[in-house]
Design an enzyme around this catalytic site. Sequence first.
Site, PDB file in Angstrom:
ATOM      1  N   ASN A  49       0.476  11.016   5.930  1.00  0.00           N
ATOM      2  CA  ASN A  49      -0.730  10.716   6.697  1.00  0.00           C
ATOM      3  C   ASN A  49      -1.741  11.842   6.766  1.00  0.00           C
ATOM      4  OD1 ASN A  49      -0.411   7.947   7.593  1.00  0.00           O
ATOM      5  ND2 ASN A  49       1.500   8.737   8.433  1.00  0.00           N
ATOM      6  N   LYS A  74       4.214  -6.806   3.983  1.00  0.00           N
ATOM      7  CA  LYS A  74       3.919  -5.429   3.596  1.00  0.00           C
ATOM      8  C   LYS A  74       3.634  -4.644   4.865  1.00  0.00           C
ATOM      9  CE  LYS A  74       0.450  -3.441   3.239  1.00  0.00           C
ATOM     10  NZ  LYS A  74      -0.376  -2.525   4.094  1.00  0.00           N
ATOM     11  N   THR A 115       2.615  -7.654  12.976  1.00  0.00           N
ATOM     12  CA  THR A 115       2.351  -6.350  12.376  1.00  0.00           C
ATOM     13  C   THR A 115       2.121  -6.435  10.873  1.00  0.00           C
ATOM     14  OG1 THR A 115       3.706  -5.356  14.057  1.00  0.00           O
ATOM     15  CG2 THR A 115       3.220  -4.025  12.154  1.00  0.00           C
ATOM     16  N   GLU A 157       6.798   4.833   7.234  1.00  0.00           N
ATOM     17  CA  GLU A 157       6.312   6.049   6.579  1.00  0.00           C
ATOM     18  C   GLU A 157       7.197   7.252   6.927  1.00  0.00           C
ATOM     19  OE1 GLU A 157       1.623   4.949   5.874  1.00  0.00           O
ATOM     20  OE2 GLU A 157       2.171   6.071   7.671  1.00  0.00           O
ATOM     21  N   THR A 217       0.869  -1.195   0.000  1.00  0.00           N
ATOM     22  CA  THR A 217       0.000   0.000   0.000  1.00  0.00           C
ATOM     23  C   THR A 217       0.899   1.236   0.000  1.00  0.00           C
ATOM     24  OG1 THR A 217      -0.294  -0.162   2.402  1.00  0.00           O
ATOM     25  CG2 THR A 217      -2.038  -1.086   1.023  1.00  0.00           C
TER      26      THR A 217
END
Lengths: 405, 405
Positions: free
Chosen positions: B400, B179, B190, B276, B153
């Site tokens: 985000n 992923k 996770t 991220e 993603t």
Amino acid sequence: MAVGLSPPGKLFPVSGVTLGVVSAGIRYQNRNDLLLIEVNEGTTAAAVFTQNKCCAAPVLVAQQHMQQAPVRALLINSGNANAVTGELGVNNAVGSCAAVAEQLGVDANQVLPFSTGVIGEQLNMTALYDGIKSVVSDMQEDNWLVAAEAIMTTDTVAKATSRRIEVDGQQITITGIAKGSGMICPNMATMLAYVATDAGIDQAVLESFTRRAVAASFNRITVDSDTSTNDALAVLATGRSSLQINAVDDAAAEPFYCALESVLIELATAIIRDGEGATKFVRINVTGAYSEKDARAVALSIAHSPLVKTALFASDPNWGRILMALGKSPIGRLDMSKVDINIGGVSLIEQGEPAQSYTESQGKAVFEQPEITITIDLNAGDVDDHVWTTDLSHDYVSINADYRS
Amino acid sequence: MAVGLSPPGKLFPVSGVTLGVVSAGIRYQNRNDLLLIEVNEGTTAAAVFTQNKCCAAPVLVAQQHMQQAPVRALLINSGNANAVTGELGVNNAVGSCAAVAEQLGVDANQVLPFSTGVIGEQLNMTALYDGIKSVVSDMQEDNWLVAAEAIMTTDTVAKATSRRIEVDGQQITITGIAKGSGMICPNMATMLAYVATDAGIDQAVLESFTRRAVAASFNRITVDSDTSTNDALAVLATGRSSLQINAVDDAAAEPFYCALESVLIELATAIIRDGEGATKFVRINVTGAYSEKDARAVALSIAHSPLVKTALFASDPNWGRILMALGKSPIGRLDMSKVDINIGGVSLIEQGEPAQSYTESQGKAVFEQPEITITIDLNAGDVDDHVWTTDLSHDYVSINADYRS
């Protein structure tokens, strides 16, 4: 950047309290960085301090002095936290109290030291001692605004408030100041706050009122989940007015307490409104919890979630993230199929699922406001709680990645 | 942006496992978003799932199917998490299993569904059913790389690894994919990860190995303290090689376990390296703790502190923030005056105070590296632990606040 926060309005002096400020050059140049508060004999004082086990030298010294003698003065410097400074840091804090005591003709343990600013550097004692010598010539009753300004660090707006009210037929004043913007999380009196009243309050009553009001205010705020090494809040009651409260069940106790609590809530929420990088002021209500512990854990799980905070910054009513943060909260009893969530009056989640009536544009309209209330009803009991928090913005990262605090 | 993470190297096929991918258009267009993994009869399977109480429909269904029948297939879609989708979401997950079962000639409860992507939207079942019909014509043993790509993603690099080793004189293969990039925090497996081996592993042994290896890998990573609604990890043992492990004390058990653990650690740390907005890959060691609980609490308090994370982003060896995060960690026994801290071999704090030998330029040199190890010795006992984490950068906020996940 502060959310709905104006500079302080009129600040009433408190009889029995004088304040002086000076530019001592401890770290900042050309701005006041040293504040001295003197209170008359007979003043009662209550204080709460950080629960961070890595607490600063002035916190240790202030706690000790509080137990030894009645408070007569508070010395606060900004620019240097005197934290993680070892024995020398403690000696410096004690030394600054002795220097104040000499100037004011009181005992050294009647002086409480407070520091805020960079962690891990020794105080510039030459600058501090020179500052103490000059600050005593500035002592005035109406110095509350400059006092609020002198203790600022990353704050963008000075935080101060004042009430003049009638209690039991007597006019009394409560005035307070606070500072704080980052490294803000409950579990103590967050950052520095000083509140004084001319009411006379029995020592035990004042301590009880302070604990209760801090629980309703400073212990319900969080910017970034990080707990400062230097947090402290002190409430001083000079007894110069005619109002005297000797017990928590005195007729005047409750109205006085309510005024005190409202001052603390105003100061605590001002810290959130001025939270580092804040673009939103958010209240998270948890209702219908099984216990106080559950309610607080859920509120903090949501308030501390970086994904909820970035969604708030984006004005994105991303309820998936709110549910995620609810689901990960460390509580035993949580039936997701009973949960209702409401944002600013709009029903978002009903019994764990998106409300039939909810539309994305409704949610967007609420989240685009600078002030947002999120209410989570757990439908598991009858306990409510709430916390105030901010979003997580680019400015939070900039302030904390560029500024060596 | 990923820290020290290259695209996967050679991925060995695992005898007994075929994989197919297809661009089903569930959310993304023009990229593969549906993966089907089929395993031969007799395969043992173990899995761990998110402990978030707000868990997704496929998690509920997969847990149920695991208890009912031996696993024969795994269906994974990206782009939609099928989370907070109520009864319809559960029915859709069950329906997708039935569709796969029909294609493969197995029972519906022998199929495990997994989803990752946006929370709170119903799956596009037309696209999904069409995808299932076409994916079965793509099933091949050497599709591991395209499989890793299909489940991405916000990942920027596909995550996969492979080992071909000799255990007890038998050559066996372990290959795995994963992923994950955000909403990453321990307390579960996770995000999504699938690992297969051609070794034959008794069911109870496989479950024990999986729990132990997850504890050493996926449960030691955190990007942002947020726990996903969809996390799942599955380990599949096809038994097609000559190696058979029937008990944890078999001679081959330990070497096999070590290889399995190293695969899981490589996949788990790949998620952190690709966290991220990550610009740093950080290992936080806690040594000399009184208990395992204390060690983990201290490591996570530091790993989750936004102020520590922004200092890491700034390459600023701000040890005041590390001590603050240590001091606020929720452990009972903490004597700050005994604490030693070492960063990348440089002594920073000794007995709670800055080390005499430490210079700012030493610290800066360590923190400017993309990979940083911070070791906190509590000197309170003999328990050690560690977690892997990232910094908090502008890109984390951008990803985000702009991306509707």
